[in-house]
Write a protein that holds these residues in place. Structure first.
Motif, short mmCIF file in Angstrom:
data_model
loop_
_atom_site.label_atom_id
_atom_site.label_comp_id
_atom_site.label_asym_id
_atom_site.label_seq_id
_atom_site.Cartn_x
_atom_site.Cartn_y
_atom_site.Cartn_z
N MET A 1 0.85 -1.18 0.00
CA MET A 1 0.00 0.00 0.00
C MET A 1 0.90 1.24 0.00
N ALA A 2 0.58 2.21 -0.80
CA ALA A 2 1.37 3.43 -0.92
C ALA A 2 1.23 4.32 0.31
N MET A 3 2.31 5.01 0.61
CA MET A 3 2.28 5.96 1.72
C MET A 3 1.45 7.18 1.31
N VAL A 4 0.94 7.87 2.32
CA VAL A 4 0.11 9.06 2.11
C VAL A 4 0.76 10.23 2.84
N PRO A 5 0.41 11.47 2.47
CA PRO A 5 0.96 12.62 3.21
C PRO A 5 0.59 12.54 4.69
N PHE A 6 1.51 12.94 5.51
CA PHE A 6 1.31 12.98 6.96
C PHE A 6 0.70 14.34 7.25
N ASP A 7 -0.63 14.43 7.28
CA ASP A 7 -1.27 15.71 7.53
C ASP A 7 -2.52 15.52 8.37
N GLY A 8 -3.25 16.58 8.55
CA GLY A 8 -4.50 16.51 9.31
C GLY A 8 -4.28 16.12 10.76
N ASP A 9 -5.21 15.31 11.27
CA ASP A 9 -5.19 14.91 12.67
C ASP A 9 -3.92 14.15 13.03
N GLU A 10 -3.43 13.33 12.12
CA GLU A 10 -2.25 12.51 12.42
C GLU A 10 -1.00 13.39 12.59
N ALA A 11 -0.82 14.35 11.70
CA ALA A 11 0.33 15.26 11.81
C ALA A 11 0.20 16.10 13.07
N TYR A 12 -1.00 16.57 13.37
CA TYR A 12 -1.23 17.35 14.58
C TYR A 12 -0.87 16.53 15.82
N MET A 13 -1.30 15.26 15.86
CA MET A 13 -1.00 14.40 17.00
C MET A 13 0.51 14.22 17.15
N ALA A 14 1.20 13.92 16.06
CA ALA A 14 2.65 13.72 16.13
C ALA A 14 3.36 14.98 16.61
N LEU A 15 3.01 16.11 16.04
CA LEU A 15 3.66 17.37 16.43
C LEU A 15 3.35 17.73 17.88
N GLN A 16 2.10 17.58 18.29
CA GLN A 16 1.74 17.89 19.68
C GLN A 16 2.49 16.98 20.64
N PHE A 17 2.60 15.71 20.30
CA PHE A 17 3.32 14.77 21.15
C PHE A 17 4.78 15.22 21.29
N MET A 18 5.44 15.48 20.16
CA MET A 18 6.85 15.85 20.22
C MET A 18 7.05 17.17 20.96
N ARG A 19 6.18 18.11 20.77
CA ARG A 19 6.34 19.43 21.40
C ARG A 19 5.92 19.47 22.86
N SER A 20 5.31 18.40 23.34
CA SER A 20 4.91 18.37 24.76
C SER A 20 6.04 17.92 25.68
N VAL A 21 7.14 17.44 25.10
CA VAL A 21 8.27 16.96 25.90
C VAL A 21 9.13 18.14 26.31
N PRO A 22 9.28 18.40 27.62
CA PRO A 22 10.05 19.58 28.04
C PRO A 22 11.57 19.43 27.87
N PHE A 23 12.07 18.21 27.83
CA PHE A 23 13.51 17.96 27.68
C PHE A 23 13.95 18.29 26.25
N ALA A 24 15.04 19.02 26.10
CA ALA A 24 15.66 19.32 24.81
C ALA A 24 14.64 19.79 23.77
N THR A 85 12.09 10.19 20.04
CA THR A 85 10.97 11.12 19.86
C THR A 85 10.07 10.72 18.70
N VAL A 86 10.66 10.47 17.52
CA VAL A 86 9.81 10.19 16.36
C VAL A 86 9.15 8.82 16.45
N SER A 87 9.84 7.84 17.03
CA SER A 87 9.20 6.53 17.16
C SER A 87 8.05 6.60 18.16
N SER A 88 8.24 7.34 19.24
CA SER A 88 7.16 7.51 20.23
C SER A 88 5.99 8.29 19.64
N ALA A 89 6.29 9.33 18.87
CA ALA A 89 5.23 10.12 18.23
C ALA A 89 4.43 9.25 17.25
N SER A 90 5.13 8.39 16.51
CA SER A 90 4.44 7.49 15.58
C SER A 90 3.53 6.53 16.34
#
Length: 171
Positions: A1-24, A85-90
């Motif tokens: 199955m082909a990959m799709v753009p990472f946008d919408g709710d999924e991108a928001y979730m990933a970014l919010q998760f990564m940006r919620s970590v206070p370390f570094a 960070t990225v594996s946890s966000a995924s």
């Protein structure tokens, strides 16, 4: 199955998760979601069943000087933080209300094993490819590769094991 753009709710979730970590914060704010496999459907248990080839997501990151060692290359600790960070966000993207969700969103790391292959100089645009190989009721096995965006030269790889418990009844 082909990959799709990472946008919408999924991108928001990933970014919010990564940006919620206070370390570094500069490390956690650097990756950008790019592409992902389509989300697996929610199964009868309320979770998502990852297929035999896993579930893949791709992030980009530009290596900045504050991520580097004195030689001007990505520091090993920074590479490990990016992969964590990225594996946890995924993992968080695949969460549902009753499966790997809040209050323990994405779970807790049990192990993060890193292998380093080549230097990654400041200014490099890198690709972080995450594969969620298994996401069961209590354990998840994740793998991530950090490579040059254009050439595919491998800089580092990590395997990440996480655990999760449904704590909602205990709150």
């Amino acid at each position: 199955m082909a990959m799709v753009p990472f946008d919408g709710d999924e991108a928001y979730m990933a970014l919010q998760f990564m940006r919620s970590v206070p370390f570094a914060p500069s490390l956690h704010h650097a990756p950008k979601p790019e592409m992902m496999d389509p989300l697996p459907p929610i199964n009868a248990r309320g979770g998502r069943t990852v297929g035999p080839d896993g579930w893949k997501s791709v992030y980009s990151v530009v290596v900045t000087e504050d991520m580097c060692n004195p030689l001007g290359n990505l520091h090993g600790g920074a590479a490990a933080t990016l992969i964590d960070t990225v594996s946890s966000a995924s993992n968080a993207v695949l969460a549902t209300e009753s499966f790997w969700g809040i209050p323990m969103l994405s779970g807790v790391s049990i192990s993060l094993d890193m292998t380093y292959y080549n230097a990654c100089p400041a200014g490099t645009k890198a690709r972080l490819t995450v594969v969620i190989e298994h996401m069961g009721g209590a354990l998840a096995n994740l793998r991530a590769d950090l490579t040059d965006w254009e050439t595919g030269k491998r800089f580092a790889s990590g395997t990440h094991t996480k655990t999760w418990r449904d704590l909602r009844a205990k709150l």
